[in-house]
Design an enzyme around this catalytic site. Sequence first.
Site, PDB file in Angstrom:
ATOM      1  N   ASP A 191       1.058  -1.248   0.214  1.00 31.97           N
ATOM      2  CA  ASP A 191      -0.102   0.227   0.160  1.00 31.97           C
ATOM      3  C   ASP A 191       0.883   1.015  -0.113  1.00 31.97           C
ATOM      4  OD1 ASP A 191      -2.643   1.207   0.198  1.00 31.97           O
ATOM      5  OD2 ASP A 191      -1.852   2.182   2.160  1.00 31.97           O
ATOM      6  N   SER A 192       0.208   2.336  -0.017  1.00 28.04           N
ATOM      7  CA  SER A 192       0.964   3.530  -0.223  1.00 28.04           C
ATOM      8  C   SER A 192       1.799   3.947   1.428  1.00 28.04           C
ATOM      9  CB  SER A 192       0.273   4.544  -0.630  1.00 28.04           C
ATOM     10  OG  SER A 192      -1.029   4.818   0.008  1.00 28.04           O
ATOM     11  N   CYS A 203      -4.276  -1.661  -2.360  1.00 26.01           N
ATOM     12  CA  CYS A 203      -4.426  -0.461  -2.453  1.00 26.01           C
ATOM     13  C   CYS A 203      -5.302  -0.378  -3.857  1.00 26.01           C
ATOM     14  CB  CYS A 203      -2.979   0.455  -2.775  1.00 26.01           C
ATOM     15  SG  CYS A 203      -3.037   2.219  -3.328  1.00 26.01           S
ATOM     16  N   GLU A 215      -3.248   9.299   7.892  1.00 23.58           N
ATOM     17  CA  GLU A 215      -1.708   9.355   8.118  1.00 23.58           C
ATOM     18  C   GLU A 215      -1.213  10.099   9.507  1.00 23.58           C
ATOM     19  OE1 GLU A 215       0.923   7.192   6.329  1.00 23.58           O
ATOM     20  OE2 GLU A 215      -0.771   6.572   5.518  1.00 23.58           O
ATOM     21  N   CYS A 273     -10.886   2.971  -0.594  1.00 21.85           N
ATOM     22  CA  CYS A 273      -9.523   3.633  -0.310  1.00 21.85           C
ATOM     23  C   CYS A 273      -9.137   2.577   0.873  1.00 21.85           C
ATOM     24  CB  CYS A 273      -9.265   4.771  -0.170  1.00 21.85           C
ATOM     25  SG  CYS A 273      -7.593   5.173   0.466  1.00 21.85           S
ATOM     26  N   HIS A 286      -7.575   3.273   3.384  1.00 29.72           N
ATOM     27  CA  HIS A 286      -7.321   4.231   4.501  1.00 29.72           C
ATOM     28  C   HIS A 286      -8.807   4.366   5.022  1.00 29.72           C
ATOM     29  CE1 HIS A 286      -3.212   5.357   2.869  1.00 29.72           C
ATOM     30  NE2 HIS A 286      -3.055   5.786   4.309  1.00 29.72           N
TER      31      HIS A 286
END
Length: 261
Positions: free
Chosen positions: A15-16, A78, A155, A187, A189
């Site tokens: 994932d990012s 992701c 984040e 997403c 997140h």
Amino acid sequence: MYLKQKPYNKIGVVDSGLGGLTVFKKVKKLMPNKQYIYLADSANVPYGTKTKEQMIKISENIVRFFNEQQIDLLVLACNTLTSIAMDYMKSIANFDIIGVVEYGVNSAVKNTTNKKVGVIATKATVDNGLYEKLLKKNGIYVIQSACPDFVGFVEDDCKDYDKISEKVKEYLRPIMEFEADTIILGCTHYPILINYLKQYTGENITFIDPADSLSEDIYEICGNYGNKCDIEYFVTKNPSDFKINGSKIIGEPIDKVTEME
Ligand code: DGL
């Protein structure tokens, strides 16, 4: 079911950043006895604002890394990477690859009763339109909403309650007006913001986390063979932030994180 019948003992997850841990947590829960390599490409987060060309370059580096690690299967945790680069990655990888998008689509199609589905995702995923295309193929009416601030909130450890609530309202209002009965968390997140999302929508909306059906699919194919859990974490930037915030998401201490070049 998208996987071939194979044992898949060494599994990579990418994932990012932190978001993919919401997927990894579910995979690991069903299959605790596998060998895992989790890569957080924190030097490049957010992916959601990148161009297709940038994402292809990033995806090449990811495949090179996992080719060297000699994994059997890569989970693209992701949505942005899956939408934009999965086909290309498959063409250069020495391992099998699955991505979250088709799982989100199938679960939403099964769940909706009024055939109206909302997709919340990064701008790049929304612009790419893979979710919309696959849902429409299944006769679903679709509304998409890009939520550019959500990744930053997560984040940053979800510190600003008022700001998050305000943005949730702004991004989800069109979906509520559209009267979708199902919303895909497009997403990785976003599951971390689920309480904020439900607070705004109420209980009548079903949120689909593609990680649920994805992890069940891997489990069905490769079972939980193996005799111990072995996890290696890699990041491309900020290993200490990943340790602290990642531990909270995965629900156990992350002691060792290797920073890549
Ligand atoms: N978590 C990723 C996704 O599922 C991308 C977030 C980002 O880096 O913008 O799309």
